[in-house]
Write an enzyme that holds these catalytic residues in place. Structure first.
Site, PDB file in Angstrom:
ATOM      1  CG  ASP A   1      -4.667   5.668   0.894  1.00  0.00           C
ATOM      2  OD1 ASP A   1      -5.506   4.778   1.090  1.00  0.00           O
ATOM      3  OD2 ASP A   1      -4.650   6.742   1.513  1.00  0.00           O
TER       4      ASP A   1
ATOM      5  CG  HIS B   1      -9.183  -1.193   4.269  1.00  0.00           C
ATOM      6  ND1 HIS B   1      -8.894  -1.216   2.913  1.00  0.00           N
ATOM      7  CD2 HIS B   1      -8.803   0.017   4.708  1.00  0.00           C
ATOM      8  CE1 HIS B   1      -8.358  -0.061   2.563  1.00  0.00           C
ATOM      9  NE2 HIS B   1      -8.286   0.701   3.636  1.00  0.00           N
ATOM     10  CG  ASP B   2     -11.570   2.150   3.191  1.00  0.00           C
ATOM     11  OD1 ASP B   2     -11.147   2.131   4.369  1.00  0.00           O
ATOM     12  OD2 ASP B   2     -10.889   2.547   2.226  1.00  0.00           O
TER      13      ASP B   2
ATOM     14  CD  GLU C   1      -8.866   4.505  -1.808  1.00  0.00           C
ATOM     15  OE1 GLU C   1      -9.835   4.218  -1.092  1.00  0.00           O
ATOM     16  OE2 GLU C   1      -7.920   5.210  -1.396  1.00  0.00           O
TER      17      GLU C   1
ATOM     18  CG  ASP D   1      -2.274   0.505   1.011  1.00  0.00           C
ATOM     19  OD1 ASP D   1      -2.393   1.645   0.525  1.00  0.00           O
ATOM     20  OD2 ASP D   1      -3.235  -0.221   1.313  1.00  0.00           O
TER      21      ASP D   1
HETATM   22  C1  GLC Z   1      -8.116   5.383   1.761  1.00  0.00           C
HETATM   23  C2  GLC Z   1      -7.990   4.159   2.633  1.00  0.00           C
HETATM   24  C3  GLC Z   1      -8.701   4.415   3.924  1.00  0.00           C
HETATM   25  C4  GLC Z   1      -8.011   5.590   4.596  1.00  0.00           C
HETATM   26  C5  GLC Z   1      -7.927   6.800   3.682  1.00  0.00           C
HETATM   27  C6  GLC Z   1      -6.917   7.778   4.191  1.00  0.00           C
HETATM   28  O1  GLC Z   1      -9.423   5.643   1.400  1.00  0.00           O
HETATM   29  O2  GLC Z   1      -8.463   3.034   1.970  1.00  0.00           O
HETATM   30  O3  GLC Z   1      -8.710   3.311   4.771  1.00  0.00           O
HETATM   31  O4  GLC Z   1      -8.696   5.928   5.760  1.00  0.00           O
HETATM   32  O5  GLC Z   1      -7.537   6.481   2.376  1.00  0.00           O
HETATM   33  O6  GLC Z   1      -5.633   7.278   4.032  1.00  0.00           O
END
Ligand code: GLC
Length: 554
Positions: free
Chosen positions: A204, A335-336, A263, A96
């Site tokens: 991320d 995980h979100d 992402e 990540d």
């Molecule tokens: C992304 C991650 C999430 C995190 C956010 C800030 O969306 O997947 O878990 O809280 O970024 O890093």
């Protein structure tokens, strides 16, 4: 062809995966010990959620040292061993990469905040109070963007009297990507991990890196406290330039076969085509959000029942939109997101059948499927009923700022990120075999039924269904490369599509309801054994509750 086109990638959330030392928190050794599990599933790569040194304000998405392993998780030696063990098993490792922001405890930020003229001042985004206001008073923030974790996205640092930008928590200050030294540090850090043997990065919120000059206010919707920041920083002015530069600096001259997935909340198909067009040398694929946002148009914790017709239309648009250039990622879970079987399936009455149905529909589309730990077991939402059970900063921040009602707790039980973060279920035993200690977050009682040990022994389990889908992607080119066509788009219960590669046709039919639904005549294939199916509970002319079948023809 690139390896990741026929690959299935498995996401590990290290905190909740497997605890080897009894401190109640998962660790690298726990992951290493499970290598056989991944090999049995047949997955091609593991994406590790952040394992870097971190105060864990946002469970590791707040990094205080990019070149160190969080001691709770292990050491660099453990990491090297993990890479070696997984590579020996033919499994790649994806890290990540969290570089929109660091932790406020990162050395860079400590320096940056220390004085107005510190050489690293410009590594983060510092601004004085809004003209005409006094720093610290309500409304003095430099602009009206909200934080994703609620409240303003600016925090006042008393030491120098200026505000810093944090799109997430106060402990996650945004890096200033305009500063070339920041970018060079990030690229060099990425090279350092690649030198250690990693095979790629999940990036991320990577479409947030470029913010517009002047940090303009977002448009205020009537009655809203904050403006629309997304419109300014999602796919901001220099984002394509940064990603191309990253590609050139990190990957271009390197031997090997890497994968990059960005992402990207709010990304559109048109943007995705730009990000993932191989000729542009930016990213291999992105995580788009459209299909996981359809069921809460009015806010994070305000879910409405799933509209299957809208879900099908959305996924089909992405399938078709990235057919000639680019590539899709495919996911229900991470995980979100709350657990897919609780959210899109029927965890109460048809858990096993609906979990397999969701898997079948997703994994036979075009793109790279991602499995989030426990999804392959059909794990459900956590079932928490009290605020004390929650750990997630987003959920807890929202609770603090809201009217604290039982309705809100019920909404968290549907939508909180912690639904996906409870420990992996390994056994029917105590704490689901996750830890011998006190787990950092509660273990749902249904682990007695839903767990890897039980499912490995049962050929009809959700786990074995996933294993078969993963294998099919390796063996059937039509799954990897075939064209996609949605069938019966307006049917509210039937999710059906056709994949075509030359003379080979794959037809996928599924019933997203508890009812027995008629199967249109053209989708019946009497005498053809399905390539994969869940339990058949109906006749040849109907589909039973949550039944899914795929037929390979031609
Ligand atoms: C992304 C991650 C999430 C995190 C956010 C800030 O969306 O997947 O878990 O809280 O970024 O890093």
């Amino acid at each position: 062809m690139e390896w990741w086109k026929s690959a299935t990638i498995y996401q590990v959330y290290p905190r909740s995966f497997a605890d080897s030392d009894g401190d109640g928190i998962g660790d690298l050794r726990g992951i290493i010990d499970r290598v056989d599990y991944f090999a049995t599933l047949g997955i091609d790569a593991v994406w590790l959620s952040p394992i870097y040194a971190s105060p864990q304000d946002d469970n590791g998405y707040d990094i205080s040292d990019y070149l160190a392993i969080e001691p709770t998780f292990g050491t660099l030696d453990d990491f090297d061993e993990l890479v070696a063990v997984f590579h020996a098993a033919g499994i790649r490792i994806v890290m990540d990469l969290v570089v929109n922001h660091t932790s406020d405890e990162h050395a860079w930020f400590r320096e940056s905040r220390s004085s107005l003229d510190n050489p690293k001042r410009d590594w983060y985004v510092w601004r004085p109070a809004r003209p005409g206001t006094t720093a610290g008073e309500p409304g003095a923030e430099p602009n009206n963007w909200p934080s994703h974790f609620f409240g303003p996205s600016w925090a006042l640092d008393e030491l120098t009297g200026e505000y810093y930008l944090h799109l997430f928590s106060r402990k996650q200050p945004d890096l200033n990507w305009e500063n070339h030294q920041v970018r060079e540090e990030v690229y060099s850090m990425m090279r350092w991990w690649l030198d250690r043997g990693v095979d790629g990065f999940r990036m991320d919120v990577v479409n947030f890196l470029s913010k517009p000059e002047g940090y303009p206010d977002g448009v205020l919707a009537p009655g809203a406290l904050f403006g629309d920041g997304f419109a300014h920083y999602a796919s901001g002015p220099r984002i394509h330039e940064y990603l191309r530069e990253m590609h050139d600096e990190v990957f271009a001259s390197r031997e090997g076969a890497f994968v990059t997935v960005g992402e990207m909340p709010a990304a559109t198909i048109e943007q995705a085509r730009l990000y993932t067009d191989p000729a542009r040398r930016e990213l291999d694929m992105i995580f788009q959000f459209e299909h996981v946002e359809l069921d809460h148009p009015d806010g994070k914790f305000d879910y409405i029942p799933l509209d299957l017709v809208a879900l099908k239309a959305s996924l089909a648009r992405w399938q078709v939109g990235l057919a000639d250039v680019g590539w899709n990622s495919l996911y229900w879970n991470n995980h979100d997101q709350p657990r897919a079987v609780s959210r899109f399936g029927d965890a109460e009455e048809h858990r096993v059948q609906s979990a397999k149905c969701l898997a079948t529909v997703l994994h036979l589309m075009r793109g790279t499927p991602y499995i989030y730990q426990g999804e392959e077991l059909g794990m459900t939402n956590a079932g928490f009923t009290a605020i004390e059970q929650y750990r997630d900063i987003e959920t807890l921040n929202y609770w603090r700022g809201a009217e604290q009602t039982s309705e809100l707790l019920a909404a968290f039980a549907v939508a909180s990120r912690d639904n996906a973060r409870t420990p992996m279920h390994w056994t029917p035993g105590e704490n689901a075999g996750f830890t011998t200690g006190e787990p950092w977050i509660g273990v749902p009682s249904n682990h007695v039924e839903i767990n890897a040990q039980t499912e490995l022994a049962d050929p009809h389990s959700v786990l074995h269904h996933y294993r078969r889908l993963i294998a099919l992607r390796h063996s059937e080119p039509v799954i990897v490369e075939g064209d996609f066509e949605l069938l019966y788009p307006d049917d509210p219960r039937l999710f059906a599509y056709r994949r075509t590669l030359g003379d080979t046709v794959l037809v996928v039919v599924s019933n997203w309801s508890r009812d027995e639904v008629p199967l249109p005549a053209e989708l019946r294939h009497p005498g053809v054994e399905p390539l994969i199916a869940n339990d058949s509970t109906a006749g040849a002319t109907t589909l039973g509750a949550w039944e899914a079948r795929a037929y390979l023809l031609g």
